[in-house]
Design an enzyme around this catalytic site. Sequence first.
Site, PDB file in Angstrom:
ATOM      1  N   LYS A 117       0.826  -1.207   0.000  1.00  0.00           N
ATOM      2  CA  LYS A 117       0.000   0.000   0.000  1.00  0.00           C
ATOM      3  C   LYS A 117       0.859   1.256   0.000  1.00  0.00           C
ATOM      4  CE  LYS A 117      -4.454  -1.726   1.218  1.00  0.00           C
ATOM      5  NZ  LYS A 117      -5.697  -1.636   1.949  1.00  0.00           N
ATOM      6  N   LYS A 199      -3.571  -9.597  -6.532  1.00  0.00           N
ATOM      7  CA  LYS A 199      -4.860  -9.830  -5.883  1.00  0.00           C
ATOM      8  C   LYS A 199      -5.956  -8.940  -6.465  1.00  0.00           C
ATOM      9  CE  LYS A 199      -6.023  -8.020  -1.841  1.00  0.00           C
ATOM     10  NZ  LYS A 199      -6.508  -7.715  -0.480  1.00  0.00           N
ATOM     11  N   LYS A 202     -10.614  -4.098  -4.119  1.00  0.00           N
ATOM     12  CA  LYS A 202     -11.687  -3.141  -4.374  1.00  0.00           C
ATOM     13  C   LYS A 202     -11.143  -1.755  -4.724  1.00  0.00           C
ATOM     14  CE  LYS A 202     -13.139  -3.601   0.279  1.00  0.00           C
ATOM     15  NZ  LYS A 202     -11.979  -3.450   1.172  1.00  0.00           N
TER      16      LYS A 202
HETATM   17  N1  AQP Z   1      -8.894 -11.078  -3.745  1.00  0.00           N
HETATM   18  C1  AQP Z   1      -9.286 -11.623  -2.609  1.00  0.00           C
HETATM   19  N2  AQP Z   1      -9.417 -12.973  -2.490  1.00  0.00           N
HETATM   20  C2  AQP Z   1      -9.840 -13.523  -1.317  1.00  0.00           C
HETATM   21  N3  AQP Z   1     -10.149 -12.799  -0.208  1.00  0.00           N
HETATM   22  C3  AQP Z   1     -10.022 -11.451  -0.286  1.00  0.00           C
HETATM   23  N4  AQP Z   1     -10.242 -10.455   0.606  1.00  0.00           N
HETATM   24  C4  AQP Z   1      -9.955  -9.270   0.028  1.00  0.00           C
HETATM   25  N5  AQP Z   1      -9.570  -9.449  -1.241  1.00  0.00           N
HETATM   26  C5  AQP Z   1      -9.587 -10.802  -1.469  1.00  0.00           C
HETATM   27  C6  AQP Z   1     -10.719 -10.664   1.963  1.00  0.00           C
HETATM   28  O1  AQP Z   1     -11.819  -9.779   2.168  1.00  0.00           O
HETATM   29  C7  AQP Z   1     -11.832  -9.378   3.542  1.00  0.00           C
HETATM   30  C8  AQP Z   1     -12.018  -7.914   3.663  1.00  0.00           C
HETATM   31  O2  AQP Z   1     -10.910  -7.253   3.148  1.00  0.00           O
HETATM   32  P1  AQP Z   1     -10.611  -5.774   3.635  1.00  0.00           P
HETATM   33  O3  AQP Z   1     -11.705  -4.888   3.230  1.00  0.00           O
HETATM   34  O4  AQP Z   1     -10.309  -5.760   5.075  1.00  0.00           O
HETATM   35  O5  AQP Z   1      -9.291  -5.339   2.950  1.00  0.00           O
HETATM   36  P2  AQP Z   1      -8.334  -5.982   1.950  1.00  0.00           P
HETATM   37  O6  AQP Z   1      -7.922  -7.361   2.331  1.00  0.00           O
HETATM   38  O7  AQP Z   1      -7.223  -4.988   1.778  1.00  0.00           O
HETATM   39  O8  AQP Z   1      -9.279  -6.059   0.671  1.00  0.00           O
HETATM   40  P3  AQP Z   1      -9.204  -5.257  -0.657  1.00  0.00           P
HETATM   41  O9  AQP Z   1     -10.407  -5.593  -1.469  1.00  0.00           O
HETATM   42  O10 AQP Z   1      -7.873  -5.485  -1.304  1.00  0.00           O
HETATM   43  O11 AQP Z   1      -9.349  -3.754  -0.174  1.00  0.00           O
HETATM   44  P4  AQP Z   1      -8.447  -2.524  -0.464  1.00  0.00           P
HETATM   45  O12 AQP Z   1      -8.332  -2.435  -1.967  1.00  0.00           O
HETATM   46  O13 AQP Z   1      -9.162  -1.360   0.135  1.00  0.00           O
HETATM   47  O14 AQP Z   1      -7.129  -2.773   0.206  1.00  0.00           O
HETATM   48  C9  AQP Z   1     -10.551  -9.885   4.188  1.00  0.00           C
HETATM   49  O15 AQP Z   1     -10.846 -11.038   4.936  1.00  0.00           O
HETATM   50  C10 AQP Z   1      -9.695 -10.231   3.003  1.00  0.00           C
HETATM   51  O16 AQP Z   1      -8.800 -11.295   3.293  1.00  0.00           O
END
Ligand code: AQP
Length: 333
Positions: A117, A199, A202
Amino acid sequence: MPDQNGKKIVFSGVQPSGNLTIGNYLGAIKNFSRFSDEYKTFYCVVDLHSITVRQVPAELRRRTYETLALYMACGLDEKKNTLFVQSHVPAHAELGWILDCYTMFGELSRMTQFKDKSAKNAENINAGLFTYPSLMAADILLYQTDVVPVGIDQKQHLELARDVAMRFNQIYSDTFTVPEGYIPTETMKIMSLSDPTSKMSKSDPNQNSVVYILDSKDDVMRKFKRAVTDSDSTIRYSEDKPGVSNLMTIYRAFTGKSFEEIEREFDGKGYGDFKMAVGEACADGLAPVRDEFARLIADKAHLEAVMKAGAEEAAFYARKTLSKVKRKIGFVV
Ligand code: AQP
């Protein structure tokens, strides 16, 4: 540690930092409801975490409601699960600060999410982005959580939460339950459709890389049609075929078919047919969630009542742990 009714405790959260993806759905939220009957469950919209990356205020507010509505649309009944917003329970921020003082600089420096990040947000590498894992540890440890359902990308943070809990317990005697992760092996990590080595996230600015839970069927089909595969044309699960393997993982998650069955189903067929089938399965699987979401998001008053009741319930549990922690440290309470 069991709650007063003898049930073990589950905690998890999702950041309202963007529209939720099928990664969030398959890796996390879809699994939340399996705990609702046998465990005492706390599911949180972690808005404090989301401001580690700059957010547009009106969008953050809207997404907080939407994330709560999506929890419910994915099958979380508010009567069986404590659904709440992190900033509504001040104990998270309070314990977060305390745990900052029991988390080592070196440990935080090793976190891959911080490295990723900060590379993506070079103009805003703030202290919160660095200490994010201590706040996540606070979220989990406040509820004396036994099980944390998360995607594999959160494994490193979860291990840090366990280390911090054990360290605190060792200094002051047993205070926190040391949590276990629940990481679904079938869908561990859903990858980007345009770069299957990274990965699906969002916050990815390329909308074609990401399938959102609330995408229309047309959008879902279009995105899968454009998904990156490879120059070969066989549908086979293999490490050297990350694009095809990712699509197979998604197809398996929505149809329940095994990789062998999928390979047989598409034997002799091309990527075009396969991508259409993945798109159909995904859009059909998400349709009931979308319909239920549309119903729930239209009733803001109900969502506010759910978040208020959830915060009161969560605060009751959180206060108990926080006051125990303060007494152990030596604060005057
Ligand atoms: N690509 C993925 N595959 C499987 N699990 C995923 N998770 C996120 N992306 C994937 C799981 O979703 C939960 C919530 O995630 P989060 O909102 O806490 O943040 P994150 O892991 O950083 O998810 P994002 O979508 O990548 O958000 P941003 O872009 O804002 O950083 C967690 O349990 C995560 O493992």
